[in-house]
Enzyme design. Structure first.
Site, PDB file in Angstrom:
ATOM      1  N   HIS A 146      -2.548   7.530   6.879  1.00  0.00           N
ATOM      2  CA  HIS A 146      -1.573   8.442   6.247  1.00  0.00           C
ATOM      3  C   HIS A 146      -2.262   9.733   5.773  1.00  0.00           C
ATOM      4  CE1 HIS A 146       2.258   6.330   6.060  1.00  0.00           C
ATOM      5  NE2 HIS A 146       1.695   5.230   5.599  1.00  0.00           N
ATOM      6  N   GLY A 200       0.839  -1.197   0.000  1.00  0.00           N
ATOM      7  CA  GLY A 200       0.000   0.000   0.000  1.00  0.00           C
ATOM      8  C   GLY A 200       0.866   1.234   0.000  1.00  0.00           C
ATOM      9  N   CYS A 218       6.048  -0.005   7.171  1.00  0.00           N
ATOM     10  CA  CYS A 218       5.635   1.124   6.334  1.00  0.00           C
ATOM     11  C   CYS A 218       6.823   1.538   5.468  1.00  0.00           C
ATOM     12  CB  CYS A 218       5.208   2.287   7.232  1.00  0.00           C
ATOM     13  SG  CYS A 218       4.700   3.757   6.320  1.00  0.00           S
ATOM     14  N   LEU A 219       6.566   1.860   4.217  1.00  0.00           N
ATOM     15  CA  LEU A 219       7.654   2.278   3.317  1.00  0.00           C
ATOM     16  C   LEU A 219       8.283   3.592   3.775  1.00  0.00           C
ATOM     17  CD1 LEU A 219       6.232   1.365  -0.226  1.00  0.00           C
ATOM     18  CD2 LEU A 219       7.831   0.066   1.192  1.00  0.00           C
ATOM     19  N   GLN A 266       2.886  10.110   1.133  1.00  0.00           N
ATOM     20  CA  GLN A 266       4.202   9.467   1.227  1.00  0.00           C
ATOM     21  C   GLN A 266       5.113   9.826   0.054  1.00  0.00           C
ATOM     22  OE1 GLN A 266       2.373   5.360   2.090  1.00  0.00           O
ATOM     23  NE2 GLN A 266       4.333   5.285   3.127  1.00  0.00           N
ATOM     24  N   HIS A 277      -4.301   1.407   7.705  1.00  0.00           N
ATOM     25  CA  HIS A 277      -2.942   1.959   7.687  1.00  0.00           C
ATOM     26  C   HIS A 277      -2.828   3.079   6.641  1.00  0.00           C
ATOM     27  CE1 HIS A 277       1.610   1.368   7.836  1.00  0.00           C
ATOM     28  NE2 HIS A 277       1.434   2.137   6.766  1.00  0.00           N
ATOM     29  N   GLU A 278      -3.297   2.816   5.419  1.00  0.00           N
ATOM     30  CA  GLU A 278      -3.146   3.804   4.339  1.00  0.00           C
ATOM     31  C   GLU A 278      -4.002   5.041   4.587  1.00  0.00           C
ATOM     32  OE1 GLU A 278      -0.649   3.438   2.606  1.00  0.00           O
ATOM     33  OE2 GLU A 278      -0.385   1.310   3.053  1.00  0.00           O
TER      34      GLU A 278
HETATM   35 NI    NI Z   1       2.595   3.327   5.544  1.00  0.00          NI
END
Ligand code: NI
Length: 166
Positions: free
Chosen positions: A138, A45, A92-93, A50, A134-135
């Site tokens: 953000h 995701g 998380c990226l 991000q 989670h997304e």
């Molecule tokens: Ni994330």
């Protein structure tokens, strides 16, 4: 085009994103780039903030990272959370080399628009429900590490500060 993914503690990750007001060629390009970036980084995701775009847009594919068979693009998603609290093991990226268990809700109902602006809605559970929470966090400037214990967070912050000094 693969875009750089902002890394914690970049302050742009903590801002609330604005709704997408129109489908434009730039938006379509961003969606394409976000999917490419997510796949290139073996993520499941990615949210627009991000990659430095403060708009309410997420891409996800929970069939990955091995398979790439279920790309979902959500524009202006709104979640309704249901069910009991469940533990979710997340990374998380934007938070490199760190994973932790956080508390999520078991079931999610989503209302959103697709990349062409058409309404879409569905129910989710399991990994997809966790990924959605989670997304969408953000988009409100919340990272999964905002949901871990203060002790764990202090240890992570120490590690991040050490890395930044190098
Ligand atoms: Ni994330």
């Amino acid at each position: 085009m693969i875009r750089p993914v902002l890394q914690y503690p970049d302050p742009r990750l903590t801002r609330r994103a604005e709704p997408v007001s129109a489908v434009t060629p730039e938006l379509k390009e961003l969606i394409f780039d976000m999917a490419e970036t997510m796949y290139a980084r073996d993520g499941i995701g990615l949210a627009a903030p991000q990659v430095g775009e403060a708009i309410r847009l997420v891409v996800m594919d929970v069939s990955g990272p091995e398979k790439r068979a279920d790309l979902r693009v959500l524009v202006n998603p709104i979640l309704t959370l249901r069910g009991r609290d469940v533990d979710s093991e997340e990374g998380c990226l934007s938070v490199q080399d760190y994973r932790s268990t956080v508390c999520r809700k078991e079931f999610v109902h989503v209302e959103a628009a697709d990349p062409d602006g058409r309404p879409l809605s569905f129910d989710a559970e399991g990994l997809l429900a966790m990924c959605l929470q989670h997304e969408c966090d953000h988009l409100d400037g919340t990272l999964f590490i905002d949901r871990i214990s203060r002790l764990k967070r202090a240890m992570l912050d120490k590690k991040v500060q050490k890395k930044e000094k190098r």
